[in-house]
Write a protein that holds these residues in place. Structure first.
Motif, PDB file in Angstrom:
ATOM      1  N   PRO A 129     -51.610 -37.135 -21.768  1.00 32.53           N
ATOM      2  CA  PRO A 129     -51.651 -38.696 -22.034  1.00 32.53           C
ATOM      3  C   PRO A 129     -50.676 -39.445 -21.079  1.00 32.53           C
ATOM      4  O   PRO A 129     -50.901 -40.487 -20.618  1.00 32.53           O
ATOM      5  CB  PRO A 129     -51.289 -38.777 -23.535  1.00 32.53           C
ATOM      6  CG  PRO A 129     -51.715 -37.503 -24.263  1.00 32.53           C
ATOM      7  CD  PRO A 129     -51.345 -36.306 -23.258  1.00 32.53           C
ATOM      8  N   PHE A 130     -49.421 -38.780 -21.146  1.00 35.70           N
ATOM      9  CA  PHE A 130     -48.359 -39.249 -20.310  1.00 35.70           C
ATOM     10  C   PHE A 130     -48.713 -39.129 -18.710  1.00 35.70           C
ATOM     11  O   PHE A 130     -48.781 -40.214 -18.146  1.00 35.70           O
ATOM     12  CB  PHE A 130     -46.998 -38.577 -20.424  1.00 35.70           C
ATOM     13  CG  PHE A 130     -46.106 -39.217 -21.302  1.00 35.70           C
ATOM     14  CD1 PHE A 130     -46.511 -39.574 -22.663  1.00 35.70           C
ATOM     15  CD2 PHE A 130     -44.711 -39.473 -21.290  1.00 35.70           C
ATOM     16  CE1 PHE A 130     -45.795 -40.301 -23.403  1.00 35.70           C
ATOM     17  CE2 PHE A 130     -44.005 -39.947 -22.234  1.00 35.70           C
ATOM     18  CZ  PHE A 130     -44.342 -40.299 -23.517  1.00 35.70           C
ATOM     19  N   ASN A 131     -49.445 -38.147 -18.409  1.00 34.41           N
ATOM     20  CA  ASN A 131     -49.645 -37.935 -16.954  1.00 34.41           C
ATOM     21  C   ASN A 131     -50.976 -38.708 -16.594  1.00 34.41           C
ATOM     22  O   ASN A 131     -50.782 -39.194 -15.327  1.00 34.41           O
ATOM     23  CB  ASN A 131     -50.178 -36.380 -16.809  1.00 34.41           C
ATOM     24  CG  ASN A 131     -49.101 -35.212 -17.259  1.00 34.41           C
ATOM     25  OD1 ASN A 131     -49.421 -34.187 -17.825  1.00 34.41           O
ATOM     26  ND2 ASN A 131     -48.078 -35.590 -16.856  1.00 34.41           N
ATOM     27  N   LEU A 132     -51.894 -39.109 -17.287  1.00 34.24           N
ATOM     28  CA  LEU A 132     -52.985 -39.777 -17.046  1.00 34.24           C
ATOM     29  C   LEU A 132     -52.361 -41.370 -16.811  1.00 34.24           C
ATOM     30  O   LEU A 132     -52.863 -41.988 -15.764  1.00 34.24           O
ATOM     31  CB  LEU A 132     -53.973 -39.941 -18.101  1.00 34.24           C
ATOM     32  CG  LEU A 132     -54.610 -38.513 -17.952  1.00 34.24           C
ATOM     33  CD1 LEU A 132     -55.759 -38.505 -19.320  1.00 34.24           C
ATOM     34  CD2 LEU A 132     -55.403 -38.378 -16.754  1.00 34.24           C
ATOM     35  N   TRP A 133     -51.686 -41.654 -17.765  1.00 31.94           N
ATOM     36  CA  TRP A 133     -50.941 -43.111 -17.700  1.00 31.94           C
ATOM     37  C   TRP A 133     -50.224 -43.203 -16.357  1.00 31.94           C
ATOM     38  O   TRP A 133     -50.196 -44.266 -15.736  1.00 31.94           O
ATOM     39  CB  TRP A 133     -50.064 -43.309 -18.782  1.00 31.94           C
ATOM     40  CG  TRP A 133     -49.283 -44.647 -18.618  1.00 31.94           C
ATOM     41  CD1 TRP A 133     -47.933 -44.759 -18.582  1.00 31.94           C
ATOM     42  CD2 TRP A 133     -49.781 -46.112 -18.925  1.00 31.94           C
ATOM     43  NE1 TRP A 133     -47.685 -46.075 -18.201  1.00 31.94           N
ATOM     44  CE2 TRP A 133     -48.856 -46.664 -18.683  1.00 31.94           C
ATOM     45  CE3 TRP A 133     -51.165 -46.499 -19.331  1.00 31.94           C
ATOM     46  CZ2 TRP A 133     -48.885 -48.448 -18.560  1.00 31.94           C
ATOM     47  CZ3 TRP A 133     -50.947 -47.972 -19.435  1.00 31.94           C
ATOM     48  CH2 TRP A 133     -50.087 -48.877 -19.092  1.00 31.94           C
ATOM     49  N   ALA A 134     -49.072 -42.419 -16.248  1.00 38.94           N
ATOM     50  CA  ALA A 134     -48.337 -42.531 -14.865  1.00 38.94           C
ATOM     51  C   ALA A 134     -49.306 -42.477 -13.615  1.00 38.94           C
ATOM     52  O   ALA A 134     -48.888 -43.418 -12.648  1.00 38.94           O
ATOM     53  CB  ALA A 134     -47.291 -41.237 -14.934  1.00 38.94           C
ATOM     54  N   ALA A 135     -50.029 -41.464 -13.791  1.00 40.09           N
ATOM     55  CA  ALA A 135     -50.772 -41.701 -12.342  1.00 40.09           C
ATOM     56  C   ALA A 135     -51.604 -42.679 -12.131  1.00 40.09           C
ATOM     57  O   ALA A 135     -51.621 -43.215 -10.845  1.00 40.09           O
ATOM     58  CB  ALA A 135     -51.938 -40.413 -12.449  1.00 40.09           C
ATOM     59  N   ALA A 136     -52.156 -43.328 -13.177  1.00 34.56           N
ATOM     60  CA  ALA A 136     -52.908 -44.633 -13.210  1.00 34.56           C
ATOM     61  C   ALA A 136     -52.041 -45.778 -12.740  1.00 34.56           C
ATOM     62  O   ALA A 136     -52.335 -46.739 -11.896  1.00 34.56           O
ATOM     63  CB  ALA A 136     -53.792 -44.903 -14.580  1.00 34.56           C
ATOM     64  N   CYS A 137     -50.759 -45.715 -13.258  1.00 33.80           N
ATOM     65  CA  CYS A 137     -49.644 -46.988 -13.068  1.00 33.80           C
ATOM     66  C   CYS A 137     -49.438 -46.580 -11.550  1.00 33.80           C
ATOM     67  O   CYS A 137     -49.305 -47.744 -10.685  1.00 33.80           O
ATOM     68  CB  CYS A 137     -48.398 -46.547 -13.865  1.00 33.80           C
ATOM     69  SG  CYS A 137     -48.489 -47.321 -15.590  1.00 33.80           S
ATOM     70  N   LEU A 138     -48.828 -45.512 -10.907  1.00 33.41           N
ATOM     71  CA  LEU A 138     -48.814 -45.402  -9.593  1.00 33.41           C
ATOM     72  C   LEU A 138     -49.976 -45.822  -8.664  1.00 33.41           C
ATOM     73  O   LEU A 138     -49.525 -46.524  -7.742  1.00 33.41           O
ATOM     74  CB  LEU A 138     -48.424 -44.143  -9.350  1.00 33.41           C
ATOM     75  CG  LEU A 138     -47.846 -43.698  -7.861  1.00 33.41           C
ATOM     76  CD1 LEU A 138     -46.702 -44.320  -7.320  1.00 33.41           C
ATOM     77  CD2 LEU A 138     -47.536 -42.067  -7.705  1.00 33.41           C
ATOM     78  N   GLN A 139     -51.125 -45.563  -9.150  1.00 35.67           N
ATOM     79  CA  GLN A 139     -52.128 -45.923  -8.277  1.00 35.67           C
ATOM     80  C   GLN A 139     -52.228 -47.395  -8.200  1.00 35.67           C
ATOM     81  O   GLN A 139     -52.648 -48.141  -7.374  1.00 35.67           O
ATOM     82  CB  GLN A 139     -53.580 -45.335  -8.916  1.00 35.67           C
ATOM     83  CG  GLN A 139     -54.718 -45.625  -8.255  1.00 35.67           C
ATOM     84  CD  GLN A 139     -56.157 -44.872  -8.767  1.00 35.67           C
ATOM     85  OE1 GLN A 139     -55.893 -43.919  -9.396  1.00 35.67           O
ATOM     86  NE2 GLN A 139     -57.387 -45.311  -8.398  1.00 35.67           N
ATOM     87  N   ARG A 140     -51.966 -48.233  -9.472  1.00 31.79           N
ATOM     88  CA  ARG A 140     -52.318 -49.610  -9.380  1.00 31.79           C
ATOM     89  C   ARG A 140     -51.013 -50.245  -8.725  1.00 31.79           C
ATOM     90  O   ARG A 140     -51.142 -51.104  -8.047  1.00 31.79           O
ATOM     91  CB  ARG A 140     -51.916 -50.082 -10.948  1.00 31.79           C
ATOM     92  CG  ARG A 140     -53.075 -49.858 -12.064  1.00 31.79           C
ATOM     93  CD  ARG A 140     -54.342 -50.746 -11.766  1.00 31.79           C
ATOM     94  NE  ARG A 140     -53.910 -52.156 -11.599  1.00 31.79           N
ATOM     95  CZ  ARG A 140     -53.614 -52.838 -12.846  1.00 31.79           C
ATOM     96  NH1 ARG A 140     -54.250 -52.323 -13.979  1.00 31.79           N
ATOM     97  NH2 ARG A 140     -53.336 -53.973 -12.749  1.00 31.79           N
ATOM     98  N   MET A 141     -49.907 -49.632  -8.781  1.00 34.76           N
ATOM     99  CA  MET A 141     -48.666 -50.040  -7.839  1.00 34.76           C
ATOM    100  C   MET A 141     -49.088 -49.962  -6.328  1.00 34.76           C
ATOM    101  O   MET A 141     -48.856 -50.755  -5.730  1.00 34.76           O
ATOM    102  CB  MET A 141     -47.543 -49.385  -8.353  1.00 34.76           C
ATOM    103  CG  MET A 141     -46.876 -49.672  -9.686  1.00 34.76           C
ATOM    104  SD  MET A 141     -45.992 -48.125 -10.278  1.00 34.76           S
ATOM    105  CE  MET A 141     -44.490 -48.462  -9.354  1.00 34.76           C
ATOM    106  N   LEU A 142     -49.449 -49.026  -5.768  1.00 40.50           N
ATOM    107  CA  LEU A 142     -49.866 -48.769  -4.719  1.00 40.50           C
ATOM    108  C   LEU A 142     -50.969 -49.553  -4.177  1.00 40.50           C
ATOM    109  O   LEU A 142     -51.309 -50.253  -2.919  1.00 40.50           O
ATOM    110  CB  LEU A 142     -50.386 -47.062  -4.458  1.00 40.50           C
ATOM    111  CG  LEU A 142     -49.165 -46.322  -4.387  1.00 40.50           C
ATOM    112  CD1 LEU A 142     -49.746 -44.857  -4.373  1.00 40.50           C
ATOM    113  CD2 LEU A 142     -48.198 -46.354  -3.213  1.00 40.50           C
ATOM    114  N   ALA A 143     -51.958 -49.725  -5.075  1.00 36.96           N
ATOM    115  CA  ALA A 143     -52.884 -50.784  -4.699  1.00 36.96           C
ATOM    116  C   ALA A 143     -52.591 -52.314  -4.400  1.00 36.96           C
ATOM    117  O   ALA A 143     -53.046 -52.862  -3.671  1.00 36.96           O
ATOM    118  CB  ALA A 143     -54.200 -50.917  -5.951  1.00 36.96           C
TER     119      ALA A 143
END
Length: 307
Positions: free
Chosen positions: A218-232
């Motif tokens: 659950p943490f890994n999915l959230w963090a990966a999506a956060c980083l993706q949103r930030m990069l976008a």
């Protein structure tokens, strides 16, 4: 009616628990494990793969991500924010090397109160943040010896390449530095991130070599999506699909009560993440820049961490 995104996670948990092979592992606890899993989540419209069948402390996961991006490898900045994710590893090393009988709580208190103690005992080695922002390089000297060159900031390079050459197949952040694995408290689990631009959308494929489904995923999915949103946001792209790929995907044998309870619950709601500002760079985000809406999770479920 469309199936709720979280059913992918619950189906995986059920499959691992019911079909996984029982194996002993380095912790001595034992796991049930399957190999080779893929999950896919669309992040359009602010959607996030945030688990709702138990409370996920997304601010804790976000603080850890920001700590990675800072390049820090010491737990003290996390301790000062009340983040406990990495405490067990340096505590275990302290007990092993000093023989002092000190509780985890007392050890963490000393890390927070005594900067010199934290410098000596709070280090984790060259873990995620070091590899992401300062991958070591070496250069050959005329006298036949090698010396340390300038470190490579992989995250900054990905931002640059996404802006300048979005069609590249080399938008990669890698954590698995073979030469330094033995110096890390824990070798990287979520090890390889690759980004892909199509139709103005930023997609991410994350390969995770080892995954604790109950506590880690659950943490890994959230963090990966956060980083993706930030990069976008930093590259003026729309968020696209997050593709998560797991190698050894497992549940610990002492997580049976958690599995039974969580699989009895039904997911609900569609939480969204708002980024409240666009900072000057990918390294300038703060926790207050992240606002989650429409998240009404069910109660947390406690389970022991395997170290």
């Amino acid at each position: 009616m469309n199936r709720h995104y979280e059913h992918q996670y619950l189906d995986l948990m059920r499959d691992v628990w019911e079909r996984g092979s029982e194996r002993m592992d380095r912790t001595g606890i034992g796991t049930r494990s399957v190999f080779g899993v893929t999950l896919r989540f669309d992040l359009a419209g602010g959607a996030m793969p945030l688990v709702t069948t138990k409370r996920v402390y997304w601010k804790t996961a976000t603080r850890e991500l920001l700590w990675f991006l800072s390049g820090s490898t010491n737990i003290r900045p996390l301790v000062l924010q009340g983040v406990k994710i990495w405490n067990e590893w340096p505590h275990a090393r302290y007990l092993r090397e000093t023989g002092e009988d000190i509780s985890l709580e007392e050890f963490v208190g000393r890390i927070g109160d005594d900067e010199a103690f934290a410098v000596r005992w709070g280090e984790l080695g060259p873990v995620y943040g070091k590899q992401w922002t300062d991958w070591p390089t070496w250069r050959y000297r005329k006298d036949g010896l090698y010396e340390r060159g300038h470190g490579i900031n992989q995250v900054a390079e990905v931002v640059r390449s996404l802006r300048e050459n979005p069609g590249s197949r080399r938008h990669i952040i890698e954590g698995w530095n073979v030469a330094e694995l033995d110096r890390m408290a824990l070798p990287p689990c979520h090890k390889t991130y690759q980004y892909h631009v199509a139709d103005g959308r930023l997609n991410c494929a994350l390969y995770q070599r080892s995954c604790d489904v109950a506590l880690g995923l659950p943490f890994n999915l959230w963090a990966a999506a956060c980083l993706q949103r930030m990069l976008a946001q930093q590259t003026e792209l729309e968020p696209g699909e997050l593709v998560w790929m797991g190698g050894d995907v497992h549940l610990y044998l002492n997580h049976g009560a958690l599995v039974e309870e969580q699989l009895s619950r039904q997911p609900s709601g569609n939480p969204r993440l708002d980024l409240t500002r666009k900072p000057p760079s990918i390294f300038d985000y703060a926790i207050d820049d992240f606002v989650v809406r429409d998240y009404a999770p069910q109660p947390p479920i406690q389970a022991p961490v395997a170290v």
